[in-house]
Design an enzyme around this catalytic site. Structure first.
Site, mmCIF file in Angstrom:
data_model
loop_
_atom_site.group_PDB
_atom_site.id
_atom_site.type_symbol
_atom_site.label_atom_id
_atom_site.label_comp_id
_atom_site.label_asym_id
_atom_site.label_seq_id
_atom_site.Cartn_x
_atom_site.Cartn_y
_atom_site.Cartn_z
ATOM 1 N N CYS A 15 0.940 -1.555 0.272
ATOM 2 C CA CYS A 15 -0.410 0.367 -0.341
ATOM 3 C C CYS A 15 0.740 1.436 -0.010
ATOM 4 C CB CYS A 15 -0.820 -0.140 1.350
ATOM 5 S SG CYS A 15 -2.098 -1.804 1.369
ATOM 6 N N THR A 16 0.604 2.173 -0.391
ATOM 7 C CA THR A 16 1.196 3.112 -0.537
ATOM 8 C C THR A 16 0.208 4.976 0.227
ATOM 9 O OG1 THR A 16 2.314 2.890 -2.358
ATOM 10 C CG2 THR A 16 2.194 4.889 -1.539
#
Length: 279
Positions: A15-16
């Site tokens: 995830c970012t």
């Protein structure tokens, strides 16, 4: 602010997190978001949870054993979650009544949660303060905070109280916001945590990074930290900071990736903003 947001690397794609302060947007609004970077992301559903979906005194059981007793009828909130229309949770594979992972949402009180980016700790600190089976997980975080909190600060305090009393099963970074302030919370062990109030002139890109660097724990207006934040790192032999000045470099003291080469994900994200939103 007496904190430095640092850039640290993790090789696995997950995830970012992105935060853009209101001073840096064209309309003066703040931007907070989370993308899911798996090559085959789960299907998502956006919906509204009606006020009172969870009744006062009812007990919520999440994917992995975390339970929470609601203090009042839950607030209404919009959210995006993993798809459970088949009746089987794509996160844990179970069929008991629960909400699958809700990544992002905003409740009727104006509290927003973007949860979460998974972090990786130095094994020495988790050896001192292990993760807790049945503790808070990413699949539970938005559901509980959006149901209960009237302000961002109240959401932060609820989450930190859970870390203090129940503990965390996963290491995480999460954004909690309202119209007045935005907080970023990290935990690397079962009961340690650092919460930082973000400034309006900051851009943060966090692809599974440990993002909080040097922190002045006496800056109580902008920093909330667990009472054991320094002592756990000291016991682990990883503490970087100045105990006499009540400061700690959280990144260097806790993060597995305290030294290393920035990943392509991080470099691409920085270049995206430097180039005005184009690759």
């Amino acid at each position: 602010m007496a904190a430095t947001l640092l850039l640290c690397v993790i090789s696995a794609s997950a995830c970012t997190m992105v935060y853009v302060g209101s001073d840096l947007t064209s309309d003066g609004s703040s931007f907070l978001a989370r993308s899911e970077d798996f090559s085959n992301s789960y299907n998502k559903i956006a919906y509204v949870n009606q006020h009172g979906k969870y009744k006062a005194g009812s007990v919520y059981e999440g994917c992995y054993g975390f339970t929470h007793t609601f203090t009042h009828d839950s607030y209404s909130y919009t959210a995006t979650s993993d798809d459970i229309t088949s009746g089987v949770c794509p996160d844990c594979g179970q069929t008991h009544p629960h909400t699958p992972m809700e990544e992002v949402g905003t409740n009727e009180k104006g509290v927003s949660v973007s949860a979460m980016v998974t972090l990786r700790a130095n094994s020495k600190v988790t050896g001192v303060d292990p993760m807790v089976g049945g503790g808070m997980c990413e699949s539970d975080m938005a559901t509980i905070l959006l149901s209960e909190a009237t302000t961002a600060k109240e959401g932060v305090e609820l989450l930190l109280d859970i870390y203090n009393t129940v503990g965390a099963e996963e290491k995480s970074g999460v954004l909690i916001a309202d119209q007045n302030e935005i907080w970023y919370v990290e935990n690397f062990t079962g009961h340690t945590y650092t919460a930082i109030k973000l400034s309006s002139h900051m851009i943060t890109i966090n692809p599974n990074m440990g993002a909080i660097g040097l922190v002045d724990l006496d800056d109580t207006e902008n920093v909330i930290a667990s009472a054991n934040l320094i002592s756990v790192a000291e016991q682990a032999g990883t503490f970087v900071g100045d105990k006499n000045e009540n400061t700690i470099d959280v990144f260097k003291s806790y993060c597995y990736y305290a030294s290393g080469t920035p990943s392509g994900r991080l470099v691409s994200g920085i270049n995206y903003f430097l180039n005005g939103g184009s690759e």
